[in-house]
Design a protein around this motif. Structure first.
Motif, PDB file in Angstrom:
ATOM      1  N   ARG A   4      29.126  30.702  35.313  1.00 55.89           N
ATOM      2  CA  ARG A   4      30.496  31.199  35.465  1.00 55.89           C
ATOM      3  C   ARG A   4      30.866  32.144  34.318  1.00 55.89           C
ATOM      4  NH1 ARG A   4      34.689  30.675  38.704  1.00 55.89           N
ATOM      5  NH2 ARG A   4      36.765  30.413  37.855  1.00 55.89           N
ATOM      6  N   SER A   5      30.342  31.881  33.122  1.00 54.05           N
ATOM      7  CA  SER A   5      30.663  32.751  31.988  1.00 54.05           C
ATOM      8  C   SER A   5      30.030  34.132  32.145  1.00 54.05           C
ATOM      9  CB  SER A   5      30.218  32.100  30.677  1.00 54.05           C
ATOM     10  OG  SER A   5      28.821  31.964  30.661  1.00 54.05           O
ATOM     11  N   ASP A   6      28.998  34.237  32.995  1.00 52.24           N
ATOM     12  CA  ASP A   6      28.364  35.527  33.246  1.00 52.24           C
ATOM     13  C   ASP A   6      29.010  36.270  34.412  1.00 52.24           C
ATOM     14  OD1 ASP A   6      26.567  35.086  31.213  1.00 52.24           O
ATOM     15  OD2 ASP A   6      25.050  34.229  32.537  1.00 52.24           O
ATOM     16  N   ARG A  11      35.521  35.723  34.582  1.00 52.09           N
ATOM     17  CA  ARG A  11      35.980  36.025  33.221  1.00 52.09           C
ATOM     18  C   ARG A  11      37.342  36.723  33.252  1.00 52.09           C
ATOM     19  NH1 ARG A  11      31.073  37.593  31.816  1.00 52.09           N
ATOM     20  NH2 ARG A  11      31.545  39.783  32.075  1.00 52.09           N
ATOM     21  N   ALA A  12      37.471  37.710  34.136  1.00 52.34           N
ATOM     22  CA  ALA A  12      38.741  38.451  34.240  1.00 52.34           C
ATOM     23  C   ALA A  12      39.877  37.533  34.693  1.00 52.34           C
ATOM     24  CB  ALA A  12      38.585  39.626  35.207  1.00 52.34           C
ATOM     25  N   LEU A  13      39.594  36.645  35.629  1.00 49.63           N
ATOM     26  CA  LEU A  13      40.620  35.702  36.097  1.00 49.63           C
ATOM     27  C   LEU A  13      41.034  34.748  34.983  1.00 49.63           C
ATOM     28  CD1 LEU A  13      39.233  34.946  39.663  1.00 49.63           C
ATOM     29  CD2 LEU A  13      41.451  35.999  39.150  1.00 49.63           C
ATOM     30  N   THR A  14      40.074  34.243  34.227  1.00 47.41           N
ATOM     31  CA  THR A  14      40.370  33.335  33.113  1.00 47.41           C
ATOM     32  C   THR A  14      41.276  34.019  32.088  1.00 47.41           C
ATOM     33  OG1 THR A  14      38.306  32.129  33.439  1.00 47.41           O
ATOM     34  CG2 THR A  14      39.327  31.955  31.256  1.00 47.41           C
ATOM     35  N   GLN A  15      40.938  35.273  31.751  1.00 47.33           N
ATOM     36  CA  GLN A  15      41.749  36.021  30.792  1.00 47.33           C
ATOM     37  C   GLN A  15      43.154  36.284  31.340  1.00 47.33           C
ATOM     38  OE1 GLN A  15      39.278  39.450  30.125  1.00 47.33           O
ATOM     39  NE2 GLN A  15      37.857  38.332  28.803  1.00 47.33           N
ATOM     40  N   ALA A  16      43.239  36.603  32.637  1.00 51.02           N
ATOM     41  CA  ALA A  16      44.539  36.874  33.252  1.00 51.02           C
ATOM     42  C   ALA A  16      45.410  35.616  33.269  1.00 51.02           C
ATOM     43  CB  ALA A  16      44.352  37.411  34.672  1.00 51.02           C
TER      44      ALA A  16
END
Length: 193
Positions: A4-6, A11-16
Motif C-alpha cells: 500500500r505504501s508503494d 499515498r495521495a488519499l492518505t495525505q488528503a
C-alpha cells in the motif's frame, strides 16, 4: 504485488485525509460541514469514506453522497439544489434537515433521511462546491485527477451502467466547473493520480 505504501493513489488519499482532518480540527466546531467536489472518477467517494472513518472529532459525521440525490443522468444541478435546500441550509440554521434518496431504477425519490444539525456533515459529489454552497461550508475540497485515470476508475466501478452516459455527465461537470468555479471556492485542492 506492491505494498500500500508503494501505491501512489493510496499515498495521495492518505495525505488528503490528513489535510482534511487538520482543516476540520482548525474549524473548532462540533458540527463542521465538509464539501468534496471533483469530476467523476476523481476519488471523491473513496476520500469521503476515508475522512468519515478517520473523522477527528468525537461525534461521527453524516456522510451523504450526491449520487443518492441526483434525479438521474441529467440531474447534476437539480441534485445540488436539493442538497442545499434539504441538507446544507437547514444544517447551517441549526435545524433538522431531511433529504430523499433517489431510486435510479424506479426513476423517483424514495425514503427520507434526517440530518442532525448537531453533527458534522460530509457532502461529496460533482457539483457540491458552488458559490452558494461555499457560504455554508467550513472545509471545501476540490479533487483533481487526470482524465484517463478518472474514466478508468469510474468505468471499473460502474461499468456498463455508466459507459453510455459518460459524455452526457461530463458535459454537466464542465458546465459546473465553468459556471461555479469550484476550484476557486476550495479551501483545499488535492490531487489523486
Amino acid at each position: 504485488m506492491p505494498s500500500r505504501s508503494d501505491d501512489p493513489v493510496a499515498r495521495a488519499l492518505t495525505q488528503a485525509v490528513a489535510r482534511i482532518a487538520d482543516a476540520v480540527r482548525a474549524v473548532q466546531a462540533s458540527n463542521p460541514v465538509v464539501l468534496i467536489d471533483g469530476r467523476s472518477g476523481a476519488g471523491k467517494s473513496t476520500l469521503a469514506r476515508l475522512v468519515a472513518v478517520q473523522w477527528p472529532l468525537r461525534t461521527e459525521p453524516q456522510l451523504i453522497a450526491l449520487d443518492s440525490i441526483y434525479p438521474g443522468w441529467d440531474g447534476l444541478d437539480a441534485g445540488v439544489e436539493r442538497a442545499y435546500d434539504q441538507i446544507l441550509h437547514p444544517h447551517g440554521r441549526g435545524i433538522v434537515g431531511t433529504w430523499q434518496r433517489y431510486d435510479w431504477e424506479a426513476g423517483e425519490y424514495a425514503e427520507s433521511h434526517a440530518v442532525d444539525p448537531a453533527r458534522g456533515v460530509i457532502l461529496e459529489g460533482c457539483g457540491a462546491l458552488t458559490p452558494r454552497t461555499a457560504r455554508v461550508a467550513d472545509v471545501r475540497v476540490w479533487v483533481e485527477s487526470p482524465e484517463g485515470s478518472r474514466k478508468r476508475r469510474a468505468l471499473d466501478r460502474d461499468g456498463d451502467v455508466f459507459r453510455p452516459h459518460w459524455d452526457r455527465w461530463a458535459l454537466q461537470e464542465t458546465v459546473h466547473q465553468r459556471r461555479d468555479d469550484p476550484i476557486g471556492h476550495a479551501t483545499l485542492v488535492v490531487s489523486i493520480p
